[in-house]
Scaffold this motif. Structure first.
Motif, short mmCIF file in Angstrom:
data_model
loop_
_atom_site.label_atom_id
_atom_site.label_comp_id
_atom_site.label_asym_id
_atom_site.label_seq_id
_atom_site.Cartn_x
_atom_site.Cartn_y
_atom_site.Cartn_z
N THR A 1 0.66 -1.29 0.16
CA THR A 1 0.33 -0.09 0.01
C THR A 1 0.91 1.11 -0.22
O THR A 1 2.60 1.30 0.40
N ALA A 2 0.39 2.29 -0.84
CA ALA A 2 1.10 3.58 -1.05
C ALA A 2 0.45 4.81 -0.73
O ALA A 2 -1.23 4.60 0.36
N GLY A 3 0.36 6.00 -0.82
CA GLY A 3 -0.47 6.97 -1.17
C GLY A 3 -2.65 6.98 -0.84
O GLY A 3 -1.82 5.81 -2.52
N PHE A 4 -2.92 7.37 -0.90
CA PHE A 4 -4.19 7.54 -0.80
C PHE A 4 -5.25 8.46 -0.55
O PHE A 4 -4.73 9.56 0.07
N ILE A 5 -6.11 8.51 -0.98
CA ILE A 5 -7.22 9.72 -1.09
C ILE A 5 -8.86 9.53 -0.16
O ILE A 5 -9.03 8.16 -0.66
N PHE A 6 -9.22 10.64 0.76
CA PHE A 6 -11.03 10.12 0.06
C PHE A 6 -10.91 10.75 -0.73
O PHE A 6 -11.26 12.00 -0.54
N TYR A 7 -12.11 10.28 -1.84
CA TYR A 7 -12.87 10.78 -3.24
C TYR A 7 -13.68 11.94 -2.62
O TYR A 7 -14.65 11.74 -2.05
N THR A 8 -13.69 14.03 -2.92
CA THR A 8 -14.39 14.09 -2.40
C THR A 8 -14.93 14.85 -3.74
O THR A 8 -15.97 16.25 -3.30
N GLY A 9 -14.28 14.54 -4.60
CA GLY A 9 -14.63 15.64 -6.07
C GLY A 9 -16.41 15.41 -6.50
O GLY A 9 -16.60 14.60 -6.32
N ASP A 10 -16.22 15.76 -7.56
CA ASP A 10 -18.01 16.19 -8.27
C ASP A 10 -18.09 16.05 -9.77
O ASP A 10 -19.12 15.18 -10.79
N LYS A 11 -16.75 15.38 -9.85
CA LYS A 11 -16.38 14.35 -11.31
C LYS A 11 -16.84 12.62 -11.46
O LYS A 11 -16.92 12.44 -12.67
N PHE A 12 -16.87 12.60 -10.27
CA PHE A 12 -16.93 11.21 -9.94
C PHE A 12 -17.99 11.08 -8.86
O PHE A 12 -17.36 10.06 -7.98
N GLN B 1 -20.27 8.60 -8.49
CA GLN B 1 -20.27 7.03 -7.81
C GLN B 1 -19.38 6.72 -7.57
O GLN B 1 -19.63 5.86 -6.75
N TRP B 2 -18.05 7.73 -6.95
CA TRP B 2 -16.97 7.63 -6.03
C TRP B 2 -16.72 8.06 -5.34
O TRP B 2 -16.04 8.34 -4.14
N GLN B 3 -18.21 8.65 -4.38
CA GLN B 3 -17.75 9.52 -3.84
C GLN B 3 -17.25 9.63 -1.95
O GLN B 3 -18.30 8.81 -2.04
N ASN B 4 -16.16 9.81 -1.62
CA ASN B 4 -16.62 8.90 -0.38
C ASN B 4 -16.00 7.82 -0.63
O ASN B 4 -15.25 7.37 0.68
N ASN B 5 -15.05 7.31 -1.62
CA ASN B 5 -14.62 6.39 -1.50
C ASN B 5 -13.07 6.46 -0.59
O ASN B 5 -12.28 7.77 -1.51
N ILE B 6 -12.42 5.17 -0.83
CA ILE B 6 -11.14 5.65 -1.12
C ILE B 6 -10.37 5.05 -2.50
O ILE B 6 -10.64 4.11 -2.51
N GLY C 1 -7.09 16.18 -8.23
CA GLY C 1 -6.93 18.26 -8.13
C GLY C 1 -7.85 18.77 -8.08
O GLY C 1 -9.21 18.36 -7.70
N PRO C 2 -7.88 19.95 -8.61
CA PRO C 2 -8.45 20.90 -8.17
C PRO C 2 -9.86 21.18 -8.65
O PRO C 2 -10.55 21.68 -8.75
N ASP C 3 -9.74 20.67 -10.04
CA ASP C 3 -10.56 20.21 -11.48
C ASP C 3 -11.54 19.19 -10.83
O ASP C 3 -12.58 18.52 -11.14
N GLY C 4 -10.88 18.47 -9.58
CA GLY C 4 -11.67 17.56 -9.32
C GLY C 4 -11.69 15.85 -10.35
O GLY C 4 -12.53 14.45 -9.90
N LEU C 5 -10.99 15.89 -11.03
CA LEU C 5 -10.09 14.56 -11.72
C LEU C 5 -8.55 13.91 -10.42
O LEU C 5 -9.16 14.78 -9.40
N ILE C 6 -8.43 13.22 -10.53
CA ILE C 6 -7.53 12.27 -10.27
C ILE C 6 -6.44 11.76 -10.90
O ILE C 6 -6.41 11.89 -12.33
#
Length: 383
Positions: A302-313, A315-320, A361-366
């Motif tokens: 395992t390496a770096g990770f995020i909790f996704y909070t953007g609006d582009k995905f 269906q992935w909201q609050n996924n790791i 990213g600030p654009d909501g992309l990964i």
């Protein structure tokens, strides 16, 4: 003769420009996932063993290379010259320049914080440890370098530096630290920083509400103990609590909800085993020691990770979204509260590269970065 040389040089330049143009025009990869189709695009390449990445307010990327270089990569993928003003580093084995984050007040202070393997004083010494400094970013220079933390003690080792940096909601800084591989038993004692999460103020001072500030013989920076090598960390946006990702030995990678004063077991309890086989510690459970919220057996590194909070995905909201080095895959974890109820592995076939970290990213992309001799930065967008 000079004309021939010039002609050859111009031809070579034209060839290189054509190759570069082909790379930048390469068609994005389209990938089907359980939660919708995605598109993978190469943003930048030609870097070496990227470790950390942070977005600047203008959309450019601040990138660290483990060999000891920090660069700015533009939104169009142009890789800048190395920044000047970095401190001396121990760039051997897993050591070198590691994570980077912007200060919470970057808009006014222009400060960036970064972690690295710090050599002991004296040219002949091989002793080193994880350290953190900040500096003011001024164009392509780092100025007013200020040291805020050094892991103690320094060890003759090129392994297990840990080294994710995460700002807590209260403005304190979490630093994840490895056990340095050869000193795993010290992860259980409070007189050192090995195998610990530590928490400091932005100026390097110790928060007075740290859990061991008033414990005799304990180093006051310590937040939690019993860790092996944490190369991932993030604040859960719902609970506002720190989560950490930890390398196990040959099995037993962990995801932990990392709380003050808690003991996460290493090396007394683990789901891993010695390299080549053989039991470590006392088993997988012990009173007073925490269980991981999720584990991988065998290891995926395992390496770096995020909790996704953007609006582009949506269906992935609050996924790791978690990067894997060994399995070369992007892991998507679906949560129900603090429980992980589903795992999906992405991009192993399409990319086939060691993934070092994930950044929103600030654009909501990964954005993904790879840990390779020829590292790349990828952008993930909806197809």
């Amino acid at each position: 003769m000079k004309r021939t040389t010039l002609t050859l040089a111009l031809c070579l330049f034209a060839f290189q420009a054509e190759v570069y143009a082909e790379v930048t025009r390469a068609a994005p990869l389209n990938v089907k996932t359980e939660a919708g189709n995605i598109q993978i695009k190469t943003i930048a390449e030609g870097l070496e063993n990227i470790w950390g990445m942070a977005f600047l307010p203008d959309g450019n990327m601040l990138v660290t290379e483990r060999a000891g270089r920090m660069r700015i990569v533009s939104t169009t993928g142009k890789v800048g010259e190395p920044l000047t003003g970095l401190p001396p580093m121990y760039a051997k084995g897993q050591g070198g320049l590691l994570d980077v984050v912007l200060a919470p007040d970057f808009a006014t202070s222009q400060k960036i914080y970064f972690s690295y393997a710090e050599p002991a004083e004296g040219e002949a010494s091989e002793l080193n440890s994880t350290a953190v400094s900040f500096a003011v970013l001024n164009g392509n220079k780092l100025e007013n370098l200020t040291h805020v933390f050094s892991q103690q003690p320094k060890i003759n080792s090129g392994h297990h530096f840990g080294s994710r940096l995460v700002w807590a909601p209260d403005g304190t800084l979490f630093i994840t630290l490895g056990d340095r591989y050869s000193e795993k038993d010290k992860a259980q004692t409070l007189d050192n920083h090995l195998g610990k999460v530590v928490r400091i103020n932005a100026d390097g001072s110790v928060p007075q509400n740290n859990p061991f500030v008033n414990t005799a013989g304990a180093l006051p920076e310590i937040w939690s103990i019993g860790h092996r090598n944490m190369q991932g960390a993030a604040i859960n946006p719902t609970s506002k609590v720190l989560w950490t990702g930890e390398h196990g030995p040959q099995g037993g990678d962990e995801l932990n909800i990392d709380q003050a004063a808690k003991n996460y077991g290493w090396p007394v309890i683990t789901y891993g085993e010695n390299y080549g086989g053989g039991k470590i510690g006392e088993g997988t459970h012990k009173a007073g020691m925490e269980q991981p919220v999720y584990k991988w057996v065998p290891s995926i590194a395992t390496a770096g990770f995020i909790f996704y909070t953007g609006d582009k995905f949506p269906q992935w909201q609050n996924n790791i979204l978690l990067a894997s080095l060994k399995e070369k895959t992007l892991v998507r974890l679906v949560l129900d509260g603090d429980k992980i109820i589903k795992e999906e592995r992405l991009l192993k076939t399409e990319l086939g590269q060691r993934l070092r970290t994930v950044v929103q990213g600030p654009d909501g992309l990964i954005y993904l970065v790879t840990d390779e001799a020829k590292s790349k930065i990828y952008q993930i967008s909806p197809q």
